[in-house]
Design an enzyme around this catalytic site. Structure first.
Site, PDB file in Angstrom:
ATOM      1  N   SER A 152      21.285 110.383  22.326  1.00 37.15           N
ATOM      2  CA  SER A 152      21.697 111.542  23.099  1.00 37.15           C
ATOM      3  C   SER A 152      23.155 111.886  22.747  1.00 37.15           C
ATOM      4  CB  SER A 152      21.511 111.272  24.594  1.00 37.15           C
ATOM      5  OG  SER A 152      21.577 112.451  25.341  1.00 37.15           O
ATOM      6  N   ARG A 222      23.203 116.685  38.673  1.00 42.23           N
ATOM      7  CA  ARG A 222      22.438 115.526  38.208  1.00 42.23           C
ATOM      8  C   ARG A 222      20.936 115.797  38.284  1.00 42.23           C
ATOM      9  NH1 ARG A 222      22.198 111.271  34.849  1.00 42.23           N
ATOM     10  NH2 ARG A 222      21.056 109.511  35.735  1.00 42.23           N
ATOM     11  N   ASP A 316      10.345 114.729  23.722  1.00 40.03           N
ATOM     12  CA  ASP A 316      11.700 115.139  24.108  1.00 40.03           C
ATOM     13  C   ASP A 316      11.835 116.652  23.977  1.00 40.03           C
ATOM     14  OD1 ASP A 316      14.420 115.476  24.509  1.00 40.03           O
ATOM     15  OD2 ASP A 316      15.038 113.947  23.071  1.00 40.03           O
ATOM     16  N   HIS A 349      12.949 112.599  26.890  1.00 43.90           N
ATOM     17  CA  HIS A 349      14.235 112.252  26.277  1.00 43.90           C
ATOM     18  C   HIS A 349      14.645 110.809  26.567  1.00 43.90           C
ATOM     19  CE1 HIS A 349      18.240 112.810  24.683  1.00 43.90           C
ATOM     20  NE2 HIS A 349      18.783 112.498  25.840  1.00 43.90           N
ATOM     21  N   ASP A 350      14.385 110.337  27.772  1.00 42.80           N
ATOM     22  CA  ASP A 350      14.816 108.993  28.172  1.00 42.80           C
ATOM     23  C   ASP A 350      14.053 107.870  27.481  1.00 42.80           C
ATOM     24  OD1 ASP A 350      16.961 109.515  29.762  1.00 42.80           O
ATOM     25  OD2 ASP A 350      15.931 109.234  31.668  1.00 42.80           O
TER      26      ASP A 350
END
EC number: 2.3.1.31
Length: 490
Positions: A152, A222, A316, A349-350
């Protein structure tokens, strides 16, 4: 493969003695970087790996702090027996410049005013973060890193390292990132920033020491960001349309769905550990990131010297696969040695933080360069070219194998016959092995990297490769099952 944690760790602080000149032309004094190290630096100082963290990460990448309830953010790949093996490597991770976990940022004290910088803190870039990291690496006495690794925003830092200091690393692993932030990525960051700025308690950044801080705005930022870290599939798997602590819809504006409750929890947890102004500064640094020169990525990367690994995540949508492939194409255009892999995952993405087996396998192969000789089977049944199809069937049955290398009297590889070939021989009424075997067979050498032959097997849809020496004499075989077993061992 036996794996362990690095155990109890502590965060250290490095003070930069001279002024730090920034991309904007401004300077910062009394800069400090928080960092952690794992493993031992060897005598030659050639085994150091720098790990760069993502947007809201910190220096605590592995191990356990005293009284902590969870380990560092990349515990899955850092430690004895893991890809970043601390019995072999000296691993370094620092909190970025502009951060709020021990490194100098907007919440730090401005030496000129003896008060928090707040918005007097200058705008920083990824290049500035890397410039500060370089000073830490020099302080540790390291002239050349074995590798720089990051996912990232950490991947942006790793890329910037290869451009700014091309002679200071052998390898670079670039994970789930981009070489230039896209309009959509900038847009998401701006919405997050506006949620903070619009909070009445942000007070133009002057909220330090006050009872009320922009917690609500930071929590929403967040929540927005966290949505981009997940995939639609992962959210369906985790939450579906399940209700939270109720049996029916409330028909008001309280929380109905589990996914809503989850996002609120993420926001509320985040504000306890992160500074709102740091979020503004770091997301702006991400927005500014663009390694292209006049729109040309190859021109921006023309001086890199590292060996590259690019890892993308197939689900992602924050940093989609196409952006990793753009980087791949640019490096290939320049003739740079580069490998490309996609992590198969529903996590989005994580995934680079969660997919234990795949990430360890890919990183380990790149960093340590496992070779075919480490995995291949040498006790391999073979068959003579003059044998019959019935002979081949008997050997396969007796040895419980599906592939038989065909060799001459000197063990020179002549071809390969598979169980599928034997099935075809019945339909075609073939009697001789030579009539059904594959003669133009693909093979590998014992010194080939596992990473390379994995790509070849996938590209040509091959489940088994004969291993030969320089004289094309058979030394063994390697199969996709053996590679899968290696992945599952992590």
């Amino acid at each position: 493969m036996k794996q362990h944690s690095v155990g109890r760790v502590e965060t250290k602080t490095f003070a930069i003695n001279d002024k730090l000149k920034l991309s904007s032309g401004k300077t910062l004094e009394n800069v400090e970087l928080a960092y952690e190290t794992y493993g031992e630096l060897n005598t030659a100082k050639t085994n150091a790996i720098l790990v760069c963290h993502a947007l809201t990460g910190d220096a605590h990448a592995a191990g356990w702090h005293k009284n902590a309830t969870k380990p560092g953010w990349w515990e899955i790949v850092i430690g004895p027996g893991k890809a970043l093996d601390t019995d072999k490597y000296f691993v370094i991770c620092s909190n970025v410049l502009g951060g709020c976990k021990g490194s100098t940022g907007p919440a730090s004290i401005n030496p000129k005013t003896n008060e928090e910088y707040a918005l007097d803190f200058p705008i920083i870039t990824i290049e500035d973060m890397v410039h500060a990291q370089k000073k830490l690496i020099e302080h540790l006495g390291i002239e050349k890193l074995h590798a720089v690794v990051g996912g990232s925003m950490g991947g942006m830092q790793a890329l910037q390292w290869t451009v700014s200091y091309p002679n200071m690393m052998k390898k670079a692993s670039i994970i789930a990132t981009t070489a230039r932030s896209s309009p959509q990525q900038i847009a998401f960051n701006e919405v997050g920033r506006q949620s903070i700025i619009s909070d009445p308690f942000w007070n133009n950044g002057q909220y330090y020491g006050k009872n009320r801080t922009p917690r609500s705005g930071l929590a929403v930022a967040r929540m927005i960001g966290h949505i981009t870290y997940l995939s639609d599939e992962s959210m369906y798997i985790k939450f579906g349309r399940e209700l939270q602590d109720k049996d029916q819809l409330s028909y008001d504006f309280t929380l109905d769905f589990q996914v809503e409750s989850y996002l609120h929890h993420q926001g509320e947890s985040f504000v306890k550990r992160f500074d709102a102004n740091s979020y503004l500064y770091i997301t702006k640094a991400v927005d500014y990131f663009d390694l292209s020169v006049d729109g040309s990525l190859p021109d921006g990367l023309k001086n890199v010297k590292a060996k590259f690994q690019i890892i993308a995540v197939d689900s992602d949508w924050l940093y989609p696969v196409d952006q990793s492939k753009d980087l791949l194409t640019a490096l290939q255009t320049l003739g740079v040695e580069v490998s490309y892999n996609e992590v198969k995952s529903d996590y989005g993405h994580d995934a680079f933080l969660l997919e234990n087996g795949q990430m360890n396998f890919l990183l380990n192969n790149f960093l340590s360069e496992n070779v075919v000789d480490d995995l291949m089977k040498t006790d391999v049944p073979t068959i003579d070219i003059n044998s019959t199809i019935k002979d081949a069937a008997n050997i396969m049955f007796d040895n419980q194998v599906t592939h038989l290398p065909v060799v001459d009297e000197n063990d020179k590889l002549l071809g390969i016959v598979t169980a599928w070939d034997l099935s075809k021989s019945i339909a075609k009424d073939c009697k001789l092995l030579e009539d059904v075997m594959t003669k133009d067979v693909r093979y590998c050498k014992s010194t080939d990297s596992i990473e390379y032959i994995s790509r070849q097997m996938k590209k040509f849809d091959i489940s088994c490769l004969p291993v030969v020496n320089d004289d094309l004499c058979l030394e063994g075989i390697i199969t996709t099952d053996q590679i899968s077993h290696l992945i599952s061992s992590y």
